[in-house]
Design an enzyme around this catalytic site. Sequence first.
Site, PDB file in Angstrom:
ATOM      1  N   ASN A 126     -15.377   0.041  11.678  1.00  0.00           N
ATOM      2  CA  ASN A 126     -14.045  -0.664  11.376  1.00  0.00           C
ATOM      3  C   ASN A 126     -13.196  -0.360  12.521  1.00  0.00           C
ATOM      4  OD1 ASN A 126     -11.608  -1.336  10.182  1.00  0.00           O
ATOM      5  ND2 ASN A 126     -11.629   0.041   8.710  1.00  0.00           N
ATOM      6  N   ARG A 142     -16.089  -4.637   9.757  1.00  0.00           N
ATOM      7  CA  ARG A 142     -15.153  -4.788   8.690  1.00  0.00           C
ATOM      8  C   ARG A 142     -14.076  -5.902   9.240  1.00  0.00           C
ATOM      9  NH1 ARG A 142      -9.823  -1.761   7.005  1.00  0.00           N
ATOM     10  NH2 ARG A 142      -9.573  -3.245   5.208  1.00  0.00           N
ATOM     11  N   HIS A 186      -8.867  -5.755   0.225  1.00  0.00           N
ATOM     12  CA  HIS A 186      -9.702  -4.583  -0.722  1.00  0.00           C
ATOM     13  C   HIS A 186     -11.033  -5.385  -1.475  1.00  0.00           C
ATOM     14  CE1 HIS A 186      -5.878  -2.288  -1.033  1.00  0.00           C
ATOM     15  NE2 HIS A 186      -6.279  -2.037   0.076  1.00  0.00           N
ATOM     16  N   HIS A 201      -7.546  -0.533  -7.349  1.00  0.00           N
ATOM     17  CA  HIS A 201      -7.932   0.223  -5.775  1.00  0.00           C
ATOM     18  C   HIS A 201      -6.328   0.594  -5.376  1.00  0.00           C
ATOM     19  CE1 HIS A 201      -9.404   0.708  -1.747  1.00  0.00           C
ATOM     20  NE2 HIS A 201      -8.087   0.706  -1.455  1.00  0.00           N
ATOM     21  N   GLY A 205      -4.288   3.098  -3.452  1.00  0.00           N
ATOM     22  CA  GLY A 205      -4.103   4.258  -2.285  1.00  0.00           C
ATOM     23  C   GLY A 205      -2.840   3.929  -1.741  1.00  0.00           C
ATOM     24  N   ASN A 206      -2.773   4.069  -0.479  1.00  0.00           N
ATOM     25  CA  ASN A 206      -1.628   3.741   0.157  1.00  0.00           C
ATOM     26  C   ASN A 206      -1.035   2.055  -0.020  1.00  0.00           C
ATOM     27  OD1 ASN A 206       0.735   4.320   1.625  1.00  0.00           O
ATOM     28  ND2 ASN A 206      -0.328   4.210   3.667  1.00  0.00           N
ATOM     29  N   ARG A 212       5.057  -0.702   1.107  1.00  0.00           N
ATOM     30  CA  ARG A 212       5.339  -2.078   1.064  1.00  0.00           C
ATOM     31  C   ARG A 212       5.964  -2.201  -0.372  1.00  0.00           C
ATOM     32  NH1 ARG A 212      -0.654  -3.059   2.158  1.00  0.00           N
ATOM     33  NH2 ARG A 212      -0.945  -2.928   4.473  1.00  0.00           N
ATOM     34  N   ASP A 238       4.019   9.133   0.659  1.00  0.00           N
ATOM     35  CA  ASP A 238       2.719   9.611  -0.102  1.00  0.00           C
ATOM     36  C   ASP A 238       2.901  10.211  -1.332  1.00  0.00           C
ATOM     37  OD1 ASP A 238       0.883  11.963  -0.279  1.00  0.00           O
ATOM     38  OD2 ASP A 238       0.018  11.304   1.645  1.00  0.00           O
ATOM     39  N   ARG A 281       1.266  12.478  -2.943  1.00  0.00           N
ATOM     40  CA  ARG A 281       1.510  13.867  -3.124  1.00  0.00           C
ATOM     41  C   ARG A 281       2.964  14.290  -2.961  1.00  0.00           C
ATOM     42  NH1 ARG A 281      -3.755  14.631   0.214  1.00  0.00           N
ATOM     43  NH2 ARG A 281      -2.584  12.714   1.305  1.00  0.00           N
ATOM     44  N   GLY A 293      -7.629   6.487  -3.002  1.00  0.00           N
ATOM     45  CA  GLY A 293      -6.677   7.920  -2.816  1.00  0.00           C
ATOM     46  C   GLY A 293      -5.948   8.282  -4.101  1.00  0.00           C
ATOM     47  N   GLY A 323      -6.037   6.257  -7.153  1.00  0.00           N
ATOM     48  CA  GLY A 323      -6.906   6.230  -8.150  1.00  0.00           C
ATOM     49  C   GLY A 323      -7.735   7.200  -8.646  1.00  0.00           C
ATOM     50  N   ASN A 326      -7.677  10.364  -7.334  1.00  0.00           N
ATOM     51  CA  ASN A 326      -7.209  11.901  -7.112  1.00  0.00           C
ATOM     52  C   ASN A 326      -5.869  12.365  -8.129  1.00  0.00           C
ATOM     53  OD1 ASN A 326      -8.923  12.926  -5.330  1.00  0.00           O
ATOM     54  ND2 ASN A 326      -7.944  11.555  -3.857  1.00  0.00           N
ATOM     55  N   GLU A 378     -16.312   1.708   0.849  1.00  0.00           N
ATOM     56  CA  GLU A 378     -16.402   0.402   1.528  1.00  0.00           C
ATOM     57  C   GLU A 378     -17.450   0.496   2.855  1.00  0.00           C
ATOM     58  OE1 GLU A 378     -12.228   1.097   1.619  1.00  0.00           O
ATOM     59  OE2 GLU A 378     -11.764  -1.098   1.477  1.00  0.00           O
TER      60      GLU A 378
HETATM   61  P1  ADP Z   1      -5.530   3.744   2.465  1.00  0.00           P
HETATM   62  O1  ADP Z   1      -6.709   3.961   2.931  1.00  0.00           O
HETATM   63  O2  ADP Z   1      -4.742   2.847   1.988  1.00  0.00           O
HETATM   64  O3  ADP Z   1      -4.595   4.534   3.907  1.00  0.00           O
HETATM   65  P2  ADP Z   1      -5.932   6.015   0.588  1.00  0.00           P
HETATM   66  O4  ADP Z   1      -6.958   5.267  -0.588  1.00  0.00           O
HETATM   67  O5  ADP Z   1      -6.639   6.996   1.606  1.00  0.00           O
HETATM   68  O6  ADP Z   1      -4.912   4.919   1.306  1.00  0.00           O
HETATM   69  O7  ADP Z   1      -5.006   6.818  -0.386  1.00  0.00           O
HETATM   70  C1  ADP Z   1      -3.824   7.499   0.045  1.00  0.00           C
HETATM   71  C2  ADP Z   1      -2.867   7.914  -1.065  1.00  0.00           C
HETATM   72  O8  ADP Z   1      -3.635   8.917  -1.873  1.00  0.00           O
HETATM   73  C3  ADP Z   1      -1.767   8.746  -0.556  1.00  0.00           C
HETATM   74  O9  ADP Z   1      -0.550   8.220  -1.273  1.00  0.00           O
HETATM   75  C4  ADP Z   1      -2.070   9.945  -0.964  1.00  0.00           C
HETATM   76  O10 ADP Z   1      -1.058  10.847  -1.395  1.00  0.00           O
HETATM   77  C5  ADP Z   1      -3.252  10.004  -2.154  1.00  0.00           C
HETATM   78  N1  ADP Z   1      -3.873  10.936  -2.608  1.00  0.00           N
HETATM   79  C6  ADP Z   1      -4.905  11.471  -1.919  1.00  0.00           C
HETATM   80  N2  ADP Z   1      -5.196  12.834  -2.559  1.00  0.00           N
HETATM   81  C7  ADP Z   1      -4.449  12.854  -3.551  1.00  0.00           C
HETATM   82  C8  ADP Z   1      -4.368  13.684  -4.606  1.00  0.00           C
HETATM   83  N3  ADP Z   1      -5.068  15.035  -4.470  1.00  0.00           N
HETATM   84  N4  ADP Z   1      -3.520  13.782  -5.338  1.00  0.00           N
HETATM   85  C9  ADP Z   1      -2.408  12.645  -5.493  1.00  0.00           C
HETATM   86  N5  ADP Z   1      -2.720  11.708  -4.594  1.00  0.00           N
HETATM   87  C10 ADP Z   1      -3.421  11.863  -3.600  1.00  0.00           C
END
Ligand code: ADP
Length: 393
Positions: A7, A88, A177, A203, A205-206, A236, A278, A280, A326, A328, A330, A379
């Site tokens: 990638n 990718r 995605h 999906h 994540g960020n 976004r 983020d 978290r 991320g 989804g 965690n 992926e």
């Molecule tokens: P991308 O690939 O789009 O950059 P990811 O799929 O890595 O993103 O996801 C990043 C997101 O996942 C961030 O917002 C991060 O805070 C969240 N994340 C990762 N670990 C945790 C966790 N343990 N608890 C809550 N959110 C988490």
Amino acid sequence: MKILSVNAGSSSLKFKLYEMPEEKGLISGVFEKIGLEDSFYTIKYENEKIKKEVPLKDHEVAFKILIDELVENGVIDSLDDIKGIGHRIVQGGSYFDQSVLVDDSVISKIDELSLLAPLHNPAAIVGIRAAQSVIKNAKHVTVFDTAFHQTMPEENYLYALPYELYEEYGIRRYGAHGTSHKYVSLKMNEILGRYNTKLITCHIGNGASISAIIDGKCVNTSMGLTPNAGLIMGTRCGDIDASIIPYIMEKKKLTPKDVDKLINKESGLYGISGVSSDSRDIEEGIHKGNERCALAQKMFVKRIVDYIAKYYVEMQGCDAIVFTAGIGENSTSTRREILDSLKVLGIEIDDEKNNTRGEEICITKSSSKIPVYVIPTDEELMIARDTYNIIER
Ligand code: ADP
């Protein structure tokens, strides 16, 4: 057979080497700040992680170092052990509904589509060219983020703009995605033991998107011409009233570039909370009583619920919902908030099972009308799989 999944970004190169068809990950890593002052790379091998700071003039240098590392670590004997490389590609437009072997016409189409993915497609071409010049005897395959969504019907991919814009400029929904949605939907069908299913894959994540999938084929997805559609994301805005754009451009005297930055980099969780993109940090902010963090999270969850409900109705039902990426995988609290809002569909969360991170698990009670699963996405593996299948064919 050894297959390399790569990638390439404008200044980065992520890789993972697989033994196929066993799908065994052998070694992975990332080259960062390519072409910049303080470039370095990290490699993960046999539970060890090493970091080396080295000058990385361009992607070709990165590929050469990568090969040296693979040989030094005894993962390959020589360059010729690598039979295939999967690249990718973010935007495949309407040209590609599946992965393909690379040739000049493929590269020129990816180049043409750079207008739709200016940050990604040109960088991917640089990556392909560099890989071709270093690993000459391997077959190169391109795997598109948009390909899985090419099965959407016209009424779902067209915007209600003048039809000529679609004909002349290809303005339509392409989604993104796709490799992840395809991976988790295949896994979900395996778990259900059948393929005539209706799935909603989230999906989150960020970057975040949701897809509606019938019998393994995508029928709708939340991202659009670009990734900035649908859900609220880290930075976004996702869906907004389109007329806001010219209005703020005029009010704040913004150029197209300025407004692009505003909606892609300064909005979403970050824009509303004023704290962070983020999740978290948002969770921590909520813990400390920050009301804007609470508001951002409420909006974020609500938009996801809206899309799940929309796709449930569109597909006239749903056999399973999947969370991945991320957040989804965690964020137990985000999953609970989403599923609590979907009780009306007969979904019953199992709080104990939901209290897990990053592993494949069903997080609903057996009495739940729709089972909800967490399935970690992969992926890189999907790219390696497609590459292997094309080479074997
Ligand atoms: P991308 O690939 O789009 O950059 P990811 O799929 O890595 O993103 O996801 C990043 C997101 O996942 C961030 O917002 C991060 O805070 C969240 N994340 C990762 N670990 C945790 C966790 N343990 N608890 C809550 N959110 C988490």
